[in-house]
Design a protein around this motif. Sequence first.
Motif, short mmCIF file in Angstrom:
data_model
loop_
_atom_site.label_atom_id
_atom_site.label_comp_id
_atom_site.label_asym_id
_atom_site.label_seq_id
_atom_site.Cartn_x
_atom_site.Cartn_y
_atom_site.Cartn_z
N GLY A 58 0.82 -1.21 0.00
CA GLY A 58 0.00 0.00 0.00
C GLY A 58 0.85 1.26 0.00
O GLY A 58 0.54 2.24 -0.70
N ARG A 59 1.93 1.25 0.75
CA ARG A 59 2.83 2.41 0.80
C ARG A 59 3.54 2.60 -0.54
O ARG A 59 3.67 3.73 -1.04
N ILE A 60 4.00 1.50 -1.13
CA ILE A 60 4.70 1.60 -2.41
C ILE A 60 3.75 2.13 -3.49
O ILE A 60 4.12 3.00 -4.28
N ASN A 61 2.53 1.60 -3.52
CA ASN A 61 1.58 2.05 -4.54
C ASN A 61 1.33 3.55 -4.45
O ASN A 61 1.21 4.24 -5.48
N HIS A 62 1.27 4.06 -3.23
CA HIS A 62 1.04 5.50 -3.07
C HIS A 62 2.25 6.30 -3.56
O HIS A 62 2.10 7.33 -4.24
N ALA A 63 3.45 5.82 -3.25
CA ALA A 63 4.66 6.49 -3.73
C ALA A 63 4.73 6.47 -5.26
O ALA A 63 5.14 7.45 -5.89
#
Length: 207
Positions: A58-63
């Motif tokens: 989820g964090r990677i997708n947002h970045a």
Amino acid sequence: MLKKAAKWILVIGIMFILYNAAEILYYSKVVEKDVKADAAIVLGAAAWNGKPSPVLEGRINHAIELYHNKTVDKIIFTGGKAAGEKLSESEASKLYAMSKGVSEGDIYLETQSTITEENLKYAKELAEKENLKTFVIVSDPLHMKRAIVMAEDLGLAVHSSPTPESAYKTYKTKIPFFLKEWIYLTGYQILSPFHLQDSFVDFRLSV
């Protein structure tokens, strides 16, 4: 006299703790729009068998979204390698991001950290080498307040951007996460004037 002083200390302490709780909830909703920064700093979470856990994904997708919409030019992935894993959290993050169209040349890694403060400390050291000055912090909503406090204490110029895809979707998962952050933020703030933060260790999210 002593009883009165003790009573006021207790009242102030309770107010401080309640204020921290409110700040955690407030920052979970703070998304600084119309921001342009040199890089996103993605705070680490567990990787399993060389692949990001749902929290980390989820964090990677947002970045990646921030990268593709030109909010940031670079992405700094953070996180070391857990026992028994073949890749560090940041290495797993890099492979995932590249599969989604992020250029390898726009990705930086730090592979030493195991806790939030180390994520930010080592990211700062890397950023200084690469002449990166401004940052968007990417993490789960309830993690943002503590992350921003720590980043600012390190002298980083940061903006808040919690992921909208947090794996913590239900009260059953959100409440323990919130309580953990409440404890760790309060502990960090109490201990930081005495340079004892490292004794108050957080743990890796493994959902």
